[in-house]
Design an enzyme around this catalytic site. Structure first.
Site, PDB file in Angstrom:
ATOM      1  N   SER A 126      -3.805   0.056   2.917  1.00 56.71           N
ATOM      2  CA  SER A 126      -3.127  -0.375   1.382  1.00 56.71           C
ATOM      3  C   SER A 126      -3.369   1.428   0.953  1.00 56.71           C
ATOM      4  O   SER A 126      -2.367   2.132   1.803  1.00 56.71           O
ATOM      5  CB  SER A 126      -3.982  -0.859   0.509  1.00 56.71           C
ATOM      6  OG  SER A 126      -3.577  -0.960  -0.799  1.00 56.71           O
ATOM      7  N   ASP A 151       2.704  -9.621   1.728  1.00 58.63           N
ATOM      8  CA  ASP A 151       1.553 -10.230   2.137  1.00 58.63           C
ATOM      9  C   ASP A 151       1.347 -10.623   1.160  1.00 58.63           C
ATOM     10  O   ASP A 151      -0.974 -10.489   0.887  1.00 58.63           O
ATOM     11  CB  ASP A 151       0.920  -8.841   2.820  1.00 58.63           C
ATOM     12  CG  ASP A 151       0.663  -7.828   2.299  1.00 58.63           C
ATOM     13  OD1 ASP A 151       1.147  -7.951   0.916  1.00 58.63           O
ATOM     14  OD2 ASP A 151       0.197  -6.722   2.411  1.00 58.63           O
ATOM     15  N   HIS A 202      -2.803  -9.032   2.418  1.00 60.24           N
ATOM     16  CA  HIS A 202      -3.167  -7.986   2.309  1.00 60.24           C
ATOM     17  C   HIS A 202      -4.499  -7.392   2.149  1.00 60.24           C
ATOM     18  O   HIS A 202      -4.612  -6.453   3.365  1.00 60.24           O
ATOM     19  CB  HIS A 202      -2.489  -7.404   0.395  1.00 60.24           C
ATOM     20  CG  HIS A 202      -2.462  -5.873   0.302  1.00 60.24           C
ATOM     21  ND1 HIS A 202      -1.285  -5.193   0.869  1.00 60.24           N
ATOM     22  CD2 HIS A 202      -3.182  -5.052  -0.705  1.00 60.24           C
ATOM     23  CE1 HIS A 202      -1.606  -3.963  -0.148  1.00 60.24           C
ATOM     24  NE2 HIS A 202      -2.771  -4.072  -0.142  1.00 60.24           N
TER      25      HIS A 202
END
Ligand code: NAG
Ligand code: NAG
Ligand code: NAG
Length: 452
Positions: free
Chosen positions: A207, A370, A404
């Site tokens: 991320s 996601d 995610h």
């Protein structure tokens, strides 16, 4: 003609074999390239210390005596246990985490009297949420999986914690904390390499850690990147942010809030609050926020921020400090694999019919992604990175039905990720192609949208 061809082929094979053996020697006994991990937003633990300058009355009214006795360093983020046991600490910790913008320095800093530092930089021990439910999003399972294939903390496995409240700023803008992080990361990568027979490292990020790592690479000299970076595995990061980040004011999910970052004054004060907003380069003119009177596209974000109560100064900082960094997202020019989840409903348009951005959206229209990054942002990796002539090795892996956080914690995704690291460790292709002059090899490896 045929002879020249054969000679060239022989030369290529020879170079290949040489690189293979030289590489194997360099890596020593384990045969693994060192790995440096960068976790996602909120994962790095922060310690704080209060100095004499600290005045609760102005700096943190809600602290009313609470941190008295906290003379030395204490865990400010994320001391889940302490906050669970004593919820009255939550608003105080929120104020201690707040950043202020100093117009004289042209930079963000802590509130006066609060000193902070990341915990255990260089190791993976500084990652992790106090909250056990969140640990795996902060790479705990990944660390264990890497240990399972032979990685060892401090030997060939390292971690780069960073203060996630701060962010990269456009060239020419002051960003002291982020610049210090880049210098520390550079030294860490060099030391990791030296400790492993000069083998270049594999960067693995999740991320926001990937956004920072890409800035890091692009701001390092090309020769340095090629010497020190074997591969960059970027998990759960698109090329242009996500629409869900445009929800600034959603009411806190729990009351009283248990998360210091859910306090608007805190979350909204961070230098990084605008860093993953939808990029105009990726979302173009598409309406992302819909109201009766007006639609907002990624180009209209300054106006949208204003309508969300951000000051003129804050909006100006988005335009001059953050947006140039977002628009600059492009090829790191080191061999790279992007791994992202898809098939999870992801906010694509927010409807605030009456323009009341302080409330929950009247409607959220979902698309693919996601859950945090939209499919447009994930596919843009192919054009913004994969199609760049500087990017000689690029692979994009999309994993179905994976979120995610799942991309770094679901068993299937984790296997895929660890395999990618092992493959990068073995691969000579990326390394060879990256170091050979382009005019000779003419080889470019790109594998886009490989769905697994
Ligand atoms: C969290 O806070 C509690 C209470 O203040 C303290 O005893 C504990 O050591 C802290 N945890 C860490 C990791 O610093
Ligand atoms: C806003 O976008 C929606 C959906 O794309 C469209 O139907 C509507 O006409 C637009 N409204 C305005 C005011 O432009
Ligand atoms: C998607 O994942 C969930 C949980 O991880 C699982 O229960 C579900 O069966 C999966 N769906 C498909 C279509 O694979």
């Amino acid at each position: 003609m045929g002879g020249a061809h054969a000679q060239l082929l022989l030369l290529v094979l020879f170079a290949w074999a040489w690189l293979f053996f030289a590489g194997a020697l360099a890596r020593g006994a384990s045969g693994l390239h060192p790995v440096v991990l960068l976790p996602g937003f909120g994962c790095s633990q922060l310690d704080a210390r209060l100095t004499d300058e600290f005045e609760p009355a102005t700096a943190a009214p809600s602290c009313g005596g609470v941190p008295k006795g906290k003379k030395g360093w204490f865990r400010l983020w994320n001391n889940h246990t302490a906050l669970q046991e004593d919820p009255t600490l939550v608003p105080c910790y929120a104020e201690l985490l707040r950043l202020v913008y100093d117009p004289v320095a042209g930079d963000y800093r802590n509130v006066p009297g609060v000193e902070t530092r990341v915990v255990a930089f260089g190791t993976t021990r500084g990652f992790g949420y106090g909250d056990p439910a969140m640990k795996n999003f902060c790479m705990e399972k990944l660390v264990r999986a890497l240990e399972g294939v032979g990685y060892r903390e401090g030997e060939n496995l390292f971690g780069a914690s960073y203060d996630f409240r701060y962010a990269a700023a456009a060239p020419g803008k002051e960003s002291r904390v982020f610049s210090c992080f880049l210098s520390s990361l550079r030294v860490l990568v060099e030391q990791a390499s030296e400790r492993n027979g000069d083998a270049p490292v594999i960067l693995v990020t999740h991320s926001f850690g990937g956004i920072n790592a890409n800035v890091f690479l692009r701001r390092s000299p090309l020769a340095w990147r090629r010497r020190y970076v074997k591969h960059f595995v970027m998990v759960s990061a698109g090329a242009g942010g996500g629409v869900s980040r445009l929800q600034f004011c959603g009411p806190s999910s729990s009351s009283p809030p248990t998360d210091p970052l859910s306090f608007a004054d805190t979350g909204r004060s961070f230098a990084g609050v605008f860093s993953t907003l939808p990029s105009p380069k990726v979302f173009g003119d598409a309406p992302l926020v819909i109201t009766r009177a007006k639609n907002y596209s990624a180009y209209d974000i300054p106006e949208y921020l204003k309508a969300n109560g951000f000051s003129d100064g804050e909006v100006a900082r988005y335009v001059t400090r953050v947006l140039p960094v977002t628009l600059d997202f492009s090829a790191p020019a080191v061999p790279m694999t992007c791994i992202n989840g898809i098939g999870v409903p992801t906010a694509e348009k927010l409807v605030y019919w009456d323009g009341d951005f302080g409330a929950k959206p009247d409607e959220v229209l979902y698309g693919d992604g996601d859950g945090a990054s939209n499919i447009a942002s994930l596919l843009a990796l192919d054009t913004l990175i994969g199609a760049d002539p500087e990017q000689v090795y690029f692979r994009s892996v999309l994993i179905h039905n994976t979120s995610h956080g799942g991309a770094i914690s679901d068993d299937f995704a984790l296997d895929r990720l660890v395999n990618e690291v092992l493959e990068a460790s073995r691969a000579i292709l990326g390394q060879f192609v990256a170091t050979a002059p382009r005019s000779i090899h003419g080889l470019k490896f790109t594998e886009q949208n490989k769905v697994v």
